[in-house]
Design a protein around this motif. Structure first.
Motif, PDB file in Angstrom:
ATOM      1  N   ASP A 222       0.878  -1.253  -0.006  1.00  0.00           N
ATOM      2  CA  ASP A 222      -0.111   0.368  -0.176  1.00  0.00           C
ATOM      3  C   ASP A 222       0.387   1.624  -0.367  1.00  0.00           C
ATOM      4  O   ASP A 222       0.421   2.528  -0.216  1.00  0.00           O
ATOM      5  CB  ASP A 222      -0.930   0.245   0.907  1.00  0.00           C
ATOM      6  CG  ASP A 222       0.029   0.361   3.086  1.00  0.00           C
ATOM      7  OD1 ASP A 222       1.130   0.429   2.742  1.00  0.00           O
ATOM      8  OD2 ASP A 222      -0.741  -0.400   3.420  1.00  0.00           O
ATOM      9  N   GLY A 223       2.028   1.034  -0.655  1.00  0.00           N
ATOM     10  CA  GLY A 223       2.844   2.106  -0.289  1.00  0.00           C
ATOM     11  C   GLY A 223       3.721   2.998   0.872  1.00  0.00           C
ATOM     12  O   GLY A 223       4.679   3.978   0.931  1.00  0.00           O
ATOM     13  N   GLU A 224       3.288   2.344   1.838  1.00  0.00           N
ATOM     14  CA  GLU A 224       3.717   2.979   3.758  1.00  0.00           C
ATOM     15  C   GLU A 224       5.154   1.955   3.419  1.00  0.00           C
ATOM     16  O   GLU A 224       5.666   1.395   3.235  1.00  0.00           O
ATOM     17  CB  GLU A 224       3.300   1.749   5.009  1.00  0.00           C
ATOM     18  CG  GLU A 224       3.646   2.523   5.802  1.00  0.00           C
ATOM     19  CD  GLU A 224       2.547   1.566   7.197  1.00  0.00           C
ATOM     20  OE1 GLU A 224       3.332   1.361   8.397  1.00  0.00           O
ATOM     21  OE2 GLU A 224       2.215   0.472   6.734  1.00  0.00           O
ATOM     22  N   VAL A 225       5.926   3.432   4.125  1.00  0.00           N
ATOM     23  CA  VAL A 225       7.898   2.859   4.776  1.00  0.00           C
ATOM     24  C   VAL A 225       7.256   2.043   5.540  1.00  0.00           C
ATOM     25  O   VAL A 225       7.241   2.376   6.380  1.00  0.00           O
ATOM     26  CB  VAL A 225       8.422   4.016   4.439  1.00  0.00           C
ATOM     27  CG1 VAL A 225       9.802   3.337   4.703  1.00  0.00           C
ATOM     28  CG2 VAL A 225       8.806   5.128   3.663  1.00  0.00           C
ATOM     29  N   ILE A 226       7.810   0.726   5.019  1.00  0.00           N
ATOM     30  CA  ILE A 226       8.123  -0.154   6.481  1.00  0.00           C
ATOM     31  C   ILE A 226       9.377  -0.818   6.574  1.00  0.00           C
ATOM     32  O   ILE A 226       9.924  -1.556   7.374  1.00  0.00           O
ATOM     33  CB  ILE A 226       7.255  -1.271   5.716  1.00  0.00           C
ATOM     34  CG1 ILE A 226       7.926  -2.273   4.218  1.00  0.00           C
ATOM     35  CG2 ILE A 226       5.766  -1.644   5.523  1.00  0.00           C
ATOM     36  CD1 ILE A 226       6.968  -3.646   4.068  1.00  0.00           C
ATOM     37  N   ALA A 227      10.110  -0.679   5.600  1.00  0.00           N
ATOM     38  CA  ALA A 227      11.717  -0.803   5.980  1.00  0.00           C
ATOM     39  C   ALA A 227      12.524   0.410   5.483  1.00  0.00           C
ATOM     40  O   ALA A 227      12.583   0.664   4.701  1.00  0.00           O
ATOM     41  CB  ALA A 227      12.034  -2.481   5.784  1.00  0.00           C
ATOM     42  N   ALA A 228      14.101  -0.385   6.299  1.00  0.00           N
ATOM     43  CA  ALA A 228      15.224   0.627   4.897  1.00  0.00           C
ATOM     44  C   ALA A 228      16.545  -0.061   4.885  1.00  0.00           C
ATOM     45  O   ALA A 228      16.339  -1.180   5.255  1.00  0.00           O
ATOM     46  CB  ALA A 228      15.960   1.617   6.068  1.00  0.00           C
ATOM     47  N   LEU A 229      16.558  -0.090   3.303  1.00  0.00           N
ATOM     48  CA  LEU A 229      18.304  -0.793   2.135  1.00  0.00           C
ATOM     49  C   LEU A 229      18.963   0.322   2.659  1.00  0.00           C
ATOM     50  O   LEU A 229      18.556   1.489   2.438  1.00  0.00           O
ATOM     51  CB  LEU A 229      17.361  -1.355   1.345  1.00  0.00           C
ATOM     52  CG  LEU A 229      18.293  -1.465   0.900  1.00  0.00           C
ATOM     53  CD1 LEU A 229      18.535  -3.211   1.378  1.00  0.00           C
ATOM     54  CD2 LEU A 229      18.345  -2.097  -0.264  1.00  0.00           C
ATOM     55  N   SER A 230      19.906  -0.347   3.547  1.00  0.00           N
ATOM     56  CA  SER A 230      21.432   0.772   3.687  1.00  0.00           C
ATOM     57  C   SER A 230      22.172  -0.237   2.758  1.00  0.00           C
ATOM     58  O   SER A 230      22.635  -1.341   3.350  1.00  0.00           O
ATOM     59  CB  SER A 230      21.601   0.382   5.350  1.00  0.00           C
ATOM     60  OG  SER A 230      21.923   0.043   6.250  1.00  0.00           O
ATOM     61  N   ALA A 231      23.532   0.657   2.856  1.00  0.00           N
ATOM     62  CA  ALA A 231      25.346   0.545   2.667  1.00  0.00           C
ATOM     63  C   ALA A 231      25.925   1.004   3.562  1.00  0.00           C
ATOM     64  O   ALA A 231      25.633   2.020   3.533  1.00  0.00           O
ATOM     65  CB  ALA A 231      25.412   0.582   0.635  1.00  0.00           C
ATOM     66  N   SER A 232      26.980   0.097   3.485  1.00  0.00           N
ATOM     67  CA  SER A 232      27.614   1.436   4.789  1.00  0.00           C
ATOM     68  C   SER A 232      29.469   0.332   4.881  1.00  0.00           C
ATOM     69  O   SER A 232      29.001  -0.201   4.651  1.00  0.00           O
ATOM     70  CB  SER A 232      27.488   1.448   6.725  1.00  0.00           C
ATOM     71  OG  SER A 232      27.387  -0.600   7.073  1.00  0.00           O
ATOM     72  N   GLY A 233      30.220   1.495   5.105  1.00  0.00           N
ATOM     73  CA  GLY A 233      31.235   1.160   4.716  1.00  0.00           C
ATOM     74  C   GLY A 233      31.947   2.058   5.805  1.00  0.00           C
ATOM     75  O   GLY A 233      31.954   3.244   6.619  1.00  0.00           O
TER      76      GLY A 233
END
Length: 265
Positions: A222-233
């Motif tokens: 339904d378009g709700e932000v439910i998670a985050a995809l991250s990259a770190s270094g």
């Protein structure tokens, strides 16, 4: 009754309560393993009197967590368990749908990739793939990280309604974790507005000196932000310039996971 006696009685009640919870969970685990079991079997398995097992099963049955089979006296897990499991299946789906994307991105970007969700006033990491150039062996899975000092936390905060964002930040103990941590509310709000506008959040040594990251939002059907995809270094390699360079790649990966979750936008 003396205060000592009252305290002892309270402590005893608490211990008995914890013991009952432990036994009830053991009953559920037994039924999960066996499929079904009778009162006598359950009593023997958890080493209690038959009447105690009967009371435990009765309490679980009243909540729909167990049910009697057609053959009276036999119990199996009830559909109430499905109701409870439903609270986490969405998170499990995210990791399942995100796994191939995370593996590909960690190779392409060369850094550690994580999926995180909001839990109370923390960002909690559910899944991690270490890139080929990852330094050290830090595992972020299961860790509760501060929303205001992590890229995942920031992008999750950025997409919350203002009232919910206020409540999450009010519950957070905002601390100066490094000289770069944004602790002033006005600066943080400006930073979150920028993240919403460009589609990704960035942290530059705000959680730990030498660690930098970016995160993009994952959406539900339904378009709700439910998670985050991250990259770190590490900052010496994952520079601010490099972060902005790989941002479109990360956003594309987050969009792919969103589509796998049923989002059509």
């Amino acid at each position: 009754m003396s205060n000592y006696a009252a305290d002892s009685e309270t402590a005893g009640t608490a211990v008995n309560g914890v013991q009952s919870v432990d036994r009830a969970i053991s009953v559920l685990e037994i039924l999960a393993q066996r499929g079904e079991a009778g009162v006598s079997e359950v009593a023997a398995e958890i080493d209690v009197h038959k009447s105690t097992a009967f009371r435990l099963l009765g309490a679980l049955e009243a909540r729909g967590l167990v049910e009697q089979t057609a053959e009276r006296g036999k119990y199996r897990l009830g559909f109430g368990v499905v109701r409870l499991a439903g609270a986490v299946t969405g998170r499990l789906d995210i990791t399942q749908q995100g796994r191939p994307v995370c593996e590909r991105l960690s190779e392409e970007i060369g850094e550690t990739v994580n999926i995180a969700v909001l839990q109370e006033h923390y960002a909690v990491n559910l899944y991690q793939v270490r890139g080929p150039g990852a330094v050290g062996t830090h595992n972020w899975v299961g860790q509760l990280t501060p929303v205001y000092a992590t890229s995942s936390g920031k992008i999750l905060l950025a997409h919350l309604p203002a009232k919910e964002r206020d409540a999450v930040l009010a519950a957070s103990t905002v601390q100066q974790l490094t000289p770069h941590t944004l602790t002033a509310r006005t600066k943080l709000e400006k930073n979150l507005a920028e993240a919403r506008e460009r589609g990704y959040a960035v942290t530059l040594e705000e959680l730990e000196i030498g660690l930098q990251a970016l995160a993009a939002p994952i959406r539900s059907r339904d378009g709700e932000v439910i998670a985050a995809l991250s990259a770190s270094g590490p900052a010496y390699r994952f520079t601010e310039e490099r972060i902005h360079e790989v941002a479109p790649m990360l956003i594309s990966g987050a969009d792919e996971i969103s589509h796998r979750m049923g989002y059509l936008g």
